[in-house]
Write a protein that holds these residues in place. Sequence first.
Motif, PDB file in Angstrom:
ATOM      1  N   LEU A   1       0.823  -1.206   0.000  1.00  0.00           N
ATOM      2  CA  LEU A   1       0.000   0.000   0.000  1.00  0.00           C
ATOM      3  C   LEU A   1       0.857   1.256   0.000  1.00  0.00           C
ATOM      4  O   LEU A   1       1.949   1.292   0.590  1.00  0.00           O
ATOM      5  N   LYS A   2       0.323   2.268  -0.672  1.00  0.00           N
ATOM      6  CA  LYS A   2       1.010   3.541  -0.807  1.00  0.00           C
ATOM      7  C   LYS A   2       0.135   4.643  -0.224  1.00  0.00           C
ATOM      8  O   LYS A   2      -1.097   4.501  -0.165  1.00  0.00           O
ATOM      9  N   PRO A   3       0.751   5.760   0.179  1.00  0.00           N
ATOM     10  CA  PRO A   3      -0.066   6.860   0.716  1.00  0.00           C
ATOM     11  C   PRO A   3      -1.171   7.290  -0.240  1.00  0.00           C
ATOM     12  O   PRO A   3      -2.262   7.677   0.208  1.00  0.00           O
ATOM     13  N   GLU A   4      -0.932   7.196  -1.535  1.00  0.00           N
ATOM     14  CA  GLU A   4      -1.962   7.600  -2.491  1.00  0.00           C
ATOM     15  C   GLU A   4      -3.133   6.630  -2.565  1.00  0.00           C
ATOM     16  O   GLU A   4      -4.127   6.898  -3.250  1.00  0.00           O
ATOM     17  N   ASP A   5      -3.028   5.505  -1.881  1.00  0.00           N
ATOM     18  CA  ASP A   5      -4.165   4.593  -1.782  1.00  0.00           C
ATOM     19  C   ASP A   5      -5.143   5.013  -0.679  1.00  0.00           C
ATOM     20  O   ASP A   5      -6.214   4.413  -0.541  1.00  0.00           O
ATOM     21  N   THR A   6      -4.757   6.020   0.085  1.00  0.00           N
ATOM     22  CA  THR A   6      -5.628   6.508   1.142  1.00  0.00           C
ATOM     23  C   THR A   6      -6.930   7.023   0.545  1.00  0.00           C
ATOM     24  O   THR A   6      -6.924   7.875  -0.344  1.00  0.00           O
ATOM     25  N   ALA A   7      -8.032   6.475   1.019  1.00  0.00           N
ATOM     26  CA  ALA A   7      -9.342   6.828   0.481  1.00  0.00           C
ATOM     27  C   ALA A   7     -10.418   6.100   1.274  1.00  0.00           C
ATOM     28  O   ALA A   7     -10.122   5.204   2.079  1.00  0.00           O
ATOM     29  N   VAL A   8     -11.643   6.500   1.027  1.00  0.00           N
ATOM     30  CA  VAL A   8     -12.773   5.717   1.504  1.00  0.00           C
ATOM     31  C   VAL A   8     -13.101   4.701   0.408  1.00  0.00           C
ATOM     32  O   VAL A   8     -13.282   5.085  -0.752  1.00  0.00           O
ATOM     33  N   TYR A   9     -13.150   3.450   0.786  1.00  0.00           N
ATOM     34  CA  TYR A   9     -13.403   2.369  -0.167  1.00  0.00           C
ATOM     35  C   TYR A   9     -14.857   1.927  -0.039  1.00  0.00           C
ATOM     36  O   TYR A   9     -15.357   1.691   1.059  1.00  0.00           O
ATOM     37  N   TYR A  10     -15.497   1.804  -1.191  1.00  0.00           N
ATOM     38  CA  TYR A  10     -16.913   1.444  -1.238  1.00  0.00           C
ATOM     39  C   TYR A  10     -17.105   0.131  -1.982  1.00  0.00           C
ATOM     40  O   TYR A  10     -16.593  -0.045  -3.095  1.00  0.00           O
ATOM     41  N   CYS A  11     -17.839  -0.758  -1.373  1.00  0.00           N
ATOM     42  CA  CYS A  11     -18.239  -1.978  -2.046  1.00  0.00           C
ATOM     43  C   CYS A  11     -19.388  -1.670  -3.004  1.00  0.00           C
ATOM     44  O   CYS A  11     -20.248  -0.837  -2.696  1.00  0.00           O
ATOM     45  N   ASN A  12     -19.375  -2.326  -4.141  1.00  0.00           N
ATOM     46  CA  ASN A  12     -20.394  -2.082  -5.161  1.00  0.00           C
ATOM     47  C   ASN A  12     -20.934  -3.399  -5.692  1.00  0.00           C
ATOM     48  O   ASN A  12     -20.194  -4.374  -5.836  1.00  0.00           O
ATOM     49  N   ALA A  13     -22.217  -3.418  -5.959  1.00  0.00           N
ATOM     50  CA  ALA A  13     -22.836  -4.566  -6.629  1.00  0.00           C
ATOM     51  C   ALA A  13     -23.749  -4.039  -7.724  1.00  0.00           C
ATOM     52  O   ALA A  13     -24.467  -3.061  -7.520  1.00  0.00           O
ATOM     53  N   VAL A  14     -23.679  -4.673  -8.864  1.00  0.00           N
ATOM     54  CA  VAL A  14     -24.527  -4.298  -9.992  1.00  0.00           C
ATOM     55  C   VAL A  14     -25.607  -5.358 -10.132  1.00  0.00           C
ATOM     56  O   VAL A  14     -25.312  -6.548 -10.272  1.00  0.00           O
ATOM     57  N   SER A  15     -26.846  -4.905 -10.077  1.00  0.00           N
ATOM     58  CA  SER A  15     -27.995  -5.802 -10.169  1.00  0.00           C
ATOM     59  C   SER A  15     -28.676  -5.592 -11.508  1.00  0.00           C
ATOM     60  O   SER A  15     -28.902  -4.454 -11.920  1.00  0.00           O
ATOM     61  N   VAL A  16     -28.974  -6.680 -12.181  1.00  0.00           N
ATOM     62  CA  VAL A  16     -29.663  -6.608 -13.468  1.00  0.00           C
ATOM     63  C   VAL A  16     -30.949  -7.409 -13.376  1.00  0.00           C
ATOM     64  O   VAL A  16     -30.929  -8.608 -13.088  1.00  0.00           O
ATOM     65  N   VAL A  17     -32.062  -6.722 -13.633  1.00  0.00           N
ATOM     66  CA  VAL A  17     -33.370  -7.375 -13.675  1.00  0.00           C
ATOM     67  C   VAL A  17     -34.020  -6.944 -14.971  1.00  0.00           C
ATOM     68  O   VAL A  17     -34.436  -5.786 -15.109  1.00  0.00           O
TER      69      VAL A  17
END
Length: 118
Positions: free
Chosen positions: A84-100
Amino acid sequence: VQLQASGGGLVRPGGSLRLSCAASGNIFTVTVMGWYRQAPGNVRELVAAITNGGSMDFADSVKDRFTAFRDYDKNTVYLQMNNLKPEDTAVYYCNAVSVVGLTVEDYWGKGTLVTVSS
């Protein structure tokens, strides 16, 4: 679809962290799971994504350092972050794509903060 993420924290440069995100609800509609991040003053950007078929996409900035994998039995996606690098500092969000049918929806977990600092 509900997403529960965990695993953020403070780590020194060169260290590692693993994020996890468990999906629940109408998970049978999910086609892609992954991670985005947003650093202060920046737009949210894709970090890694994995389709149900196992195809993966990574940001160029993390390709040699991060890996992602899905446990389909547990409906969980993981992000293993190494070197890991300082530039990886961030808020990380999990994402899911739903298709209906023809409807595509993005679902987001609560962000988890990753801070890389000595």
